[in-house]
Scaffold this active site. Structure first.
Site, PDB file in Angstrom:
ATOM      1  N   GLY A  83       4.890   7.890  -1.915  1.00  0.00           N
ATOM      2  CA  GLY A  83       5.734   7.345  -2.973  1.00  0.00           C
ATOM      3  C   GLY A  83       6.589   6.169  -2.578  1.00  0.00           C
ATOM      4  O   GLY A  83       7.290   5.604  -3.422  1.00  0.00           O
ATOM      5  N   GLU A 110       3.261  11.622   3.612  1.00  0.00           N
ATOM      6  CA  GLU A 110       1.866  11.176   3.562  1.00  0.00           C
ATOM      7  C   GLU A 110       1.838   9.793   2.907  1.00  0.00           C
ATOM      8  O   GLU A 110       1.608   9.657   1.718  1.00  0.00           O
ATOM      9  CB  GLU A 110       0.983  12.181   2.819  1.00  0.00           C
ATOM     10  CG  GLU A 110       1.530  12.645   1.480  1.00  0.00           C
ATOM     11  CD  GLU A 110       0.580  13.554   0.734  1.00  0.00           C
ATOM     12  OE1 GLU A 110       0.060  14.496   1.356  1.00  0.00           O
ATOM     13  OE2 GLU A 110       0.367  13.315  -0.477  1.00  0.00           O
ATOM     14  N   CYS A 111       2.097   8.782   3.694  1.00  0.00           N
ATOM     15  CA  CYS A 111       2.200   7.414   3.185  1.00  0.00           C
ATOM     16  C   CYS A 111       0.879   6.671   3.372  1.00  0.00           C
ATOM     17  O   CYS A 111       0.173   6.865   4.355  1.00  0.00           O
ATOM     18  CB  CYS A 111       3.323   6.666   3.902  1.00  0.00           C
ATOM     19  SG  CYS A 111       4.972   7.322   3.555  1.00  0.00           S
ATOM     20  N   GLY A 112       0.580   5.799   2.442  1.00  0.00           N
ATOM     21  CA  GLY A 112      -0.606   4.960   2.531  1.00  0.00           C
ATOM     22  C   GLY A 112      -0.253   3.501   2.357  1.00  0.00           C
ATOM     23  O   GLY A 112      -0.273   2.715   3.304  1.00  0.00           O
ATOM     24  N   ARG A 113       0.117   3.131   1.135  1.00  0.00           N
ATOM     25  CA  ARG A 113       0.460   1.744   0.820  1.00  0.00           C
ATOM     26  C   ARG A 113       1.543   1.206   1.761  1.00  0.00           C
ATOM     27  O   ARG A 113       1.454   0.077   2.252  1.00  0.00           O
ATOM     28  CB  ARG A 113       0.938   1.662  -0.629  1.00  0.00           C
ATOM     29  CG  ARG A 113       1.165   0.249  -1.156  1.00  0.00           C
ATOM     30  CD  ARG A 113       1.851   0.271  -2.518  1.00  0.00           C
ATOM     31  NE  ARG A 113       1.226   1.208  -3.434  1.00  0.00           N
ATOM     32  CZ  ARG A 113       0.192   0.918  -4.216  1.00  0.00           C
ATOM     33  NH1 ARG A 113      -0.333  -0.291  -4.183  1.00  0.00           N
ATOM     34  NH2 ARG A 113      -0.305   1.828  -5.033  1.00  0.00           N
ATOM     35  N   CYS A 123     -18.350 -12.504 -14.575  1.00  0.00           N
ATOM     36  CA  CYS A 123     -18.580 -12.878 -15.977  1.00  0.00           C
ATOM     37  C   CYS A 123     -17.750 -11.999 -16.902  1.00  0.00           C
ATOM     38  O   CYS A 123     -18.281 -11.311 -17.786  1.00  0.00           O
ATOM     39  CB  CYS A 123     -20.066 -12.766 -16.304  1.00  0.00           C
ATOM     40  SG  CYS A 123     -21.104 -13.848 -15.316  1.00  0.00           S
ATOM     41  N   TYR A 169      -5.351  -0.429  -1.150  1.00  0.00           N
ATOM     42  CA  TYR A 169      -5.965  -0.360  -2.483  1.00  0.00           C
ATOM     43  C   TYR A 169      -6.562  -1.709  -2.894  1.00  0.00           C
ATOM     44  O   TYR A 169      -6.408  -2.155  -4.019  1.00  0.00           O
ATOM     45  CB  TYR A 169      -4.949   0.136  -3.512  1.00  0.00           C
ATOM     46  CG  TYR A 169      -4.390   1.483  -3.167  1.00  0.00           C
ATOM     47  CD1 TYR A 169      -5.158   2.628  -3.332  1.00  0.00           C
ATOM     48  CD2 TYR A 169      -3.106   1.619  -2.643  1.00  0.00           C
ATOM     49  CE1 TYR A 169      -4.655   3.875  -2.990  1.00  0.00           C
ATOM     50  CE2 TYR A 169      -2.603   2.866  -2.300  1.00  0.00           C
ATOM     51  CZ  TYR A 169      -3.383   3.984  -2.476  1.00  0.00           C
ATOM     52  OH  TYR A 169      -2.894   5.220  -2.129  1.00  0.00           O
TER      53      TYR A 169
END
EC number: 4.1.1.117
Length: 400
Positions: free
Chosen positions: A228, A266-269, A344, A373
């Protein structure tokens, strides 16, 4: 930004088509050293693999974090290449029986249970396999919560157990001999930028977890506090104040008497966003019905984040005077310009109507904060364009 400039210059000097992801693994290591070393002794950092699961990224991260947070059998398998199973935690909605069996057979550390039905299915598998499993219950709290880009709880979402059903699920879990209920998993907000408000959210988590533990008379051993922690794409100079958060977090642990509970993030970004760059070149510039467009090599099938979040992604422009053609480049200055890719579809937009001092065909656009991401959520094969190349910057060399 200086770290990617020599790579870009080398690519241009070789007349190599520029469409790359560049990852700064040195910067990633420094960032991980800082955030993990600052955590209190009873707190561990896990990496949310969904943010970026490139092998070299996982290899670097695995040396600093306690383990991986995963959300599929495929991610479990990726994690096992770098960490033993007892350093992998398995969450996410809609776990299949096959995934649960795989997680149990591999011996993952904990499974974050999302519903009564999932708990019952897991218990049936454990009875069939004659095994036990440590779990947390993921709770969808009622809120209210501080402002954030994404809310995962406090409103109808597919995540977790509704707060008004938690008591029933706790009682069911405690009655299952094969299930070891260690505590709770909370992940109520995403991309929160306010470190002080994040402390307030954690305080709410502590309060709820302690209350359920006392009410149902089971030892509270573990709380997963989610991720978060956000990234401010609109103002890269104004990011989440990690050091302030950690100092207040440490004080909160003492105030709430949580020193004997194991706490996880639990961090990602927050871990990988800033170390990635999506680098591409300007193929064409044109004016259509009064609006200027710069068409870039690649597109949002390679870097989907700007479309997914509907924002203008931050970028820099590297100007190049060289012209491989006998005719003049297309150049514009001080114009509101929309940066698009080769797809397109009119939705293939990286940044819309942004003021640009000067831009020409052949210039290189560097989208910053593209490490999370980006490629991992993109629809890679739409229109069958070539995939970007990947470059990983280390202390001694560039790895492709």
């Amino acid at each position: 930004m200086r770290i990617v400039q020599p790579v870009i210059e080398q690519l241009k000097a070789q007349s190599h088509p520029v469409c790359h992801y560049i990852y700064d693994l040195v910067g990633l290591e420094h960032h991980l050293q800082h955030i993990t070393s600052s955590l209190p002794s009873n707190c561990q950092m896990y990496y949310a693999m969904k943010a970026n699961s490139e092998r070299k990224i996982l290899d670097t991260i695995s040396q600093y974090v306690e383990g991986f947070e995963v959300a599929s059998q495929g991610e479990i398998a990726k994690g096992l290449a770098f960490k033993p199973a007892n350093h992998i935690i398995f969450g996410g909605p809609g776990k299949t029986d096959e995934e649960l069996r795989y997680a149990v057979s591999e011996g993952v550390q904990r499974i974050h249970v999302e519903s009564m039905h999932e708990l019952q299915r897991l218990n049936a598998i454990l009875e069939d396999e004659d095994k036990t499993q440590h779990i947390l219950l993921r709770v969808n709290l009622a809120g209210p919560f501080p402002n954030a880009t994404l809310h995962m709880a406090g409103r109808p979402t597919q995540f977790g157990i509704s707060e008004d059903e938690v008591d029933d699920v706790i009682e069911a879990a405690l009655a299952m001999p094969k299930i070891h209920l260690d505590g709770f998993h909370f992940h109520s907000i995403s991309n929160n930028l306010d470190s002080n408000l994040h402390v307030d959210v954690v305080k709410l988590y502590f309060k709820k977890a302690k209350a359920w533990s006392e009410k149902h008379r089971f030892p509270l051993k573990h709380i997963n506090l989610g991720g978060g922690i956000g990234v401010n794409y609109a103002d890269l100079t104004n990011q989440f104040e990690w050091d302030n958060f950690v100092e207040r977090f440490k004080t909160l642990i003492v105030e709430q008497e949580m020193e004997d509970v194991t706490l996880n993030f639990e961090c990602g970004r927050f871990i990988v966003a800033h170390i990635g760059y999506y680098v591409t070149e300007v193929l064409d510039i044109k004016k259509v019905h009064g609006a200027w467009y710069a068409i870039l090599r690649g597109g949002t099938q390679q870097f989907r984040l700007p479309v997914s979040w509907q924002h203008n992604h931050p970028f820099d422009i590297y100007r190049y005077k060289d012209n491989p053609y006998s005719f003049e480049k297309v150049s514009i200055s001080r114009q509101d310009t929309t940066l698009v890719g080769q797809l397109c579809t009119p939705k293939d937009v990286f940044a819309r109507e942004v003021q640009i001092d000067a831009i020409s065909t052949g210039d290189v656009i560097v989208f910053k904060y593209a490490g999370a991401y980006g490629w991992s959520i993109s629809h890679h094969d739409f229109l069958s364009h070539p995939h970007p190349e990947f470059i990983y910057l280390t202390q001694t060399k560039e790895d492709e």
